[in-house]
Every structure is written in structure tokens, then in C-alpha cells.
Design a protein around this motif. Structure first.
Motif, PDB file in Angstrom:
ATOM      1  N   LYS A  32       0.847  -1.189   0.000  1.00 41.41           N
ATOM      2  CA  LYS A  32       0.000   0.000   0.000  1.00 41.41           C
ATOM      3  C   LYS A  32       0.890   1.249   0.000  1.00 41.41           C
ATOM      4  N   PRO A  33       0.383   2.367  -0.471  1.00 39.71           N
ATOM      5  CA  PRO A  33       1.186   3.596  -0.427  1.00 39.71           C
ATOM      6  C   PRO A  33       1.687   3.928   0.977  1.00 39.71           C
ATOM      7  N   GLU A  34       0.921   3.592   1.992  1.00 37.67           N
ATOM      8  CA  GLU A  34       1.352   3.882   3.363  1.00 37.67           C
ATOM      9  C   GLU A  34       2.486   2.988   3.833  1.00 37.67           C
ATOM     10  N   ASP A  35       2.870   2.002   3.040  1.00 38.77           N
ATOM     11  CA  ASP A  35       4.051   1.195   3.363  1.00 38.77           C
ATOM     12  C   ASP A  35       5.344   1.875   2.901  1.00 38.77           C
ATOM     13  N   THR A  36       5.218   2.982   2.188  1.00 36.18           N
ATOM     14  CA  THR A  36       6.392   3.710   1.713  1.00 36.18           C
ATOM     15  C   THR A  36       7.229   4.188   2.889  1.00 36.18           C
ATOM     16  N   ALA A  37       8.509   3.809   2.881  1.00 29.82           N
ATOM     17  CA  ALA A  37       9.404   4.143   3.987  1.00 29.82           C
ATOM     18  C   ALA A  37      10.801   3.610   3.673  1.00 29.82           C
ATOM     19  N   VAL A  38      11.747   4.007   4.495  1.00 23.55           N
ATOM     20  CA  VAL A  38      13.048   3.346   4.517  1.00 23.55           C
ATOM     21  C   VAL A  38      12.934   2.194   5.513  1.00 23.55           C
ATOM     22  N   TYR A  39      13.296   1.019   5.055  1.00 26.55           N
ATOM     23  CA  TYR A  39      13.200  -0.180   5.883  1.00 26.55           C
ATOM     24  C   TYR A  39      14.585  -0.560   6.409  1.00 26.55           C
ATOM     25  N   TYR A  40      14.636  -0.813   7.712  1.00 24.94           N
ATOM     26  CA  TYR A  40      15.878  -1.145   8.390  1.00 24.94           C
ATOM     27  C   TYR A  40      15.792  -2.530   9.012  1.00 24.94           C
ATOM     28  N   CYS A  41      16.882  -3.270   8.941  1.00 28.74           N
ATOM     29  CA  CYS A  41      16.946  -4.496   9.719  1.00 28.74           C
ATOM     30  C   CYS A  41      17.789  -4.239  10.965  1.00 28.74           C
ATOM     31  N   ALA A  42      17.518  -5.017  11.980  1.00 30.82           N
ATOM     32  CA  ALA A  42      18.168  -4.842  13.264  1.00 30.82           C
ATOM     33  C   ALA A  42      18.460  -6.198  13.879  1.00 30.82           C
ATOM     34  N   ALA A  43      19.485  -6.242  14.724  1.00 31.53           N
ATOM     35  CA  ALA A  43      19.886  -7.499  15.349  1.00 31.53           C
ATOM     36  C   ALA A  43      20.348  -7.267  16.777  1.00 31.53           C
ATOM     37  N   ASP A  44      20.164  -8.263  17.589  1.00 29.54           N
ATOM     38  CA  ASP A  44      20.667  -8.206  18.955  1.00 29.54           C
ATOM     39  C   ASP A  44      20.999  -9.628  19.409  1.00 29.54           C
ATOM     40  N   GLU A  45      22.112  -9.746  20.136  1.00 24.22           N
ATOM     41  CA  GLU A  45      22.592 -11.065  20.551  1.00 24.22           C
ATOM     42  C   GLU A  45      21.853 -11.517  21.801  1.00 24.22           C
ATOM     43  N   THR A  46      20.605 -11.865  21.602  1.00 18.72           N
ATOM     44  CA  THR A  46      19.709 -12.277  22.663  1.00 18.72           C
ATOM     45  C   THR A  46      18.635 -13.150  22.039  1.00 18.72           C
ATOM     46  N   PRO A  47      17.975 -14.024  22.808  1.00 16.73           N
ATOM     47  CA  PRO A  47      16.975 -14.903  22.193  1.00 16.73           C
ATOM     48  C   PRO A  47      15.806 -14.167  21.543  1.00 16.73           C
ATOM     49  N   TRP A  48      15.404 -13.034  22.127  1.00 16.37           N
ATOM     50  CA  TRP A  48      14.199 -12.356  21.615  1.00 16.37           C
ATOM     51  C   TRP A  48      14.224 -10.891  22.003  1.00 16.37           C
ATOM     52  N   VAL A  49      13.878 -10.023  21.083  1.00 17.19           N
ATOM     53  CA  VAL A  49      13.739  -8.602  21.381  1.00 17.19           C
ATOM     54  C   VAL A  49      12.318  -8.151  21.098  1.00 17.19           C
ATOM     55  N   GLY A  50      11.769  -8.578  19.970  1.00 14.03           N
ATOM     56  CA  GLY A  50      10.396  -8.234  19.638  1.00 14.03           C
ATOM     57  C   GLY A  50      10.237  -6.835  19.108  1.00 14.03           C
ATOM     58  N   ALA A  51       9.205  -6.149  19.562  1.00 12.57           N
ATOM     59  CA  ALA A  51       8.799  -4.882  18.972  1.00 12.57           C
ATOM     60  C   ALA A  51       9.541  -3.674  19.524  1.00 12.57           C
ATOM     61  N   ASN A  52      10.244  -3.812  20.619  1.00 16.35           N
ATOM     62  CA  ASN A  52      10.924  -2.614  21.114  1.00 16.35           C
ATOM     63  C   ASN A  52      12.163  -2.355  20.277  1.00 16.35           C
ATOM     64  N   ASN A  53      12.674  -1.148  20.319  1.00 15.78           N
ATOM     65  CA  ASN A  53      13.770  -0.775  19.423  1.00 15.78           C
ATOM     66  C   ASN A  53      15.139  -0.915  20.070  1.00 15.78           C
ATOM     67  N   GLU A  54      15.237  -1.776  21.071  1.00 19.67           N
ATOM     68  CA  GLU A  54      16.511  -1.919  21.783  1.00 19.67           C
ATOM     69  C   GLU A  54      17.426  -2.958  21.153  1.00 19.67           C
ATOM     70  N   TYR A  55      17.451  -2.936  19.821  1.00 22.31           N
ATOM     71  CA  TYR A  55      18.405  -3.777  19.107  1.00 22.31           C
ATOM     72  C   TYR A  55      19.749  -3.070  19.098  1.00 22.31           C
ATOM     73  N   HIS A  56      20.798  -3.841  19.190  1.00 18.65           N
ATOM     74  CA  HIS A  56      22.122  -3.229  19.293  1.00 18.65           C
ATOM     75  C   HIS A  56      22.702  -2.856  17.931  1.00 18.65           C
ATOM     76  N   TYR A  57      22.352  -3.629  16.920  1.00 25.42           N
ATOM     77  CA  TYR A  57      22.945  -3.422  15.595  1.00 25.42           C
ATOM     78  C   TYR A  57      21.859  -3.078  14.578  1.00 25.42           C
ATOM     79  N   TRP A  58      22.203  -2.148  13.686  1.00 24.03           N
ATOM     80  CA  TRP A  58      21.247  -1.677  12.686  1.00 24.03           C
ATOM     81  C   TRP A  58      21.926  -1.585  11.321  1.00 24.03           C
ATOM     82  N   GLY A  59      21.142  -1.847  10.270  1.00 29.59           N
ATOM     83  CA  GLY A  59      21.635  -1.633   8.920  1.00 29.59           C
ATOM     84  C   GLY A  59      21.431  -0.193   8.491  1.00 29.59           C
ATOM     85  N   GLN A  60      21.804   0.101   7.254  1.00 23.74           N
ATOM     86  CA  GLN A  60      21.711   1.460   6.719  1.00 23.74           C
ATOM     87  C   GLN A  60      20.364   1.749   6.085  1.00 23.74           C
TER      88      GLN A  60
END
Length: 123
Positions: free
Chosen positions: A87-115
């Protein structure tokens, strides 16, 4: 640490599909919980989807449920986001994120981010 590189973004018409990839390098990919976030112009970054280390557990924001699918291939050190019925409302810059833990979920406390990779959906 881990380095993340997103790819697969582009311009698509409403109703179309794209598949984003997030390639990871560095330490063992299967050690990381992963997530996708997006940021539209003038808006704050928001959660899209998350996946646990094994790929068994996933979680989505309500607006993409039934349209987007998050997955990972630990043998290829890659995470994916299959996006259908865009949908047009999906327009955005999409980022992947990672954290060395079993689960992070929806919060943004991932340690590593892409560009980020740009996704533009035209109406």
C-alpha cells in the motif's frame, strides 16, 4: 559484532510485492534475534516484524499482518521480509536490526542496525 546490509527495496505499484533481504556478517548469525523497522518521511521509526534466533517465533505490527512475512535462513546468514499487497502507506526506509539475545520483539533496543533500503509504493 555483526554488520547488516539491507537490499531489495525499490518502486512498486500498489498491490505489488517486494522481498527485502538483510545479509549479516561477523559473528554467528543464529545467535541474534532480528527485526525489521521502517521510517516514513516526517515520522518516527516504527516496528514492522520480529523473529527469534531459530526462526520459529515471529511477531508483526497489526498494519502488516497477513501481508508481510518475516523469515530467516541461518545457513545463509540472511533474514527476509516478503511484502505482499503493498500500500502507499508502506512507503518508507526499511531497516533491519539485530541483537545477541533470544528475543527482542517490537521494542527498538536492538544493538545493531543496517543502513536501510527505500521502499516506495505508488498509488
Amino acid at each position: 559484532q555483526v554488520q547488516l546490509v539491507e537490499s531489495g527495496g525499490g518502486l512498486v505499484q500498489a498491490g505489488g510485492s517486494l522481498r527485502l533481504s538483510c545479509a549479516a556478517s561477523g559473528r554467528t548469525f543464529s545467535s541474534y534475534a532480528m527485526g525489521w523497522f521502517r521510517q516514513a518521511p516526517g515520522k518516527e521509526r516504527e516496528f514492522v516484524a520480529a523473529i527469534d534466533r531459530s526462526g520459529v517465533t515471529t511477531y508483526y505490527t497489526n498494519s502488516v499482518k497477513g501481508r508481510f512475512t518475516i523469515s530467516r535462513d541461518n545457513a545463509k546468514n540472511t533474514m527476509y521480509l516478503q511484502m505482499n499487497v503493498l500500500k502507499p502507506e508502506d512507503t518508507a526506509v526499511y531497516y533491519c536490526a539485530a541483537d545477541e539475545t533470544p528475543w527482542v520483539g517490537a521494542n527498538n533496543e536492538y544493538h545493531y542496525w543496517g543502513q536501510g533500503t527505500q521502499v516506495t509504493v505508488s498509488s
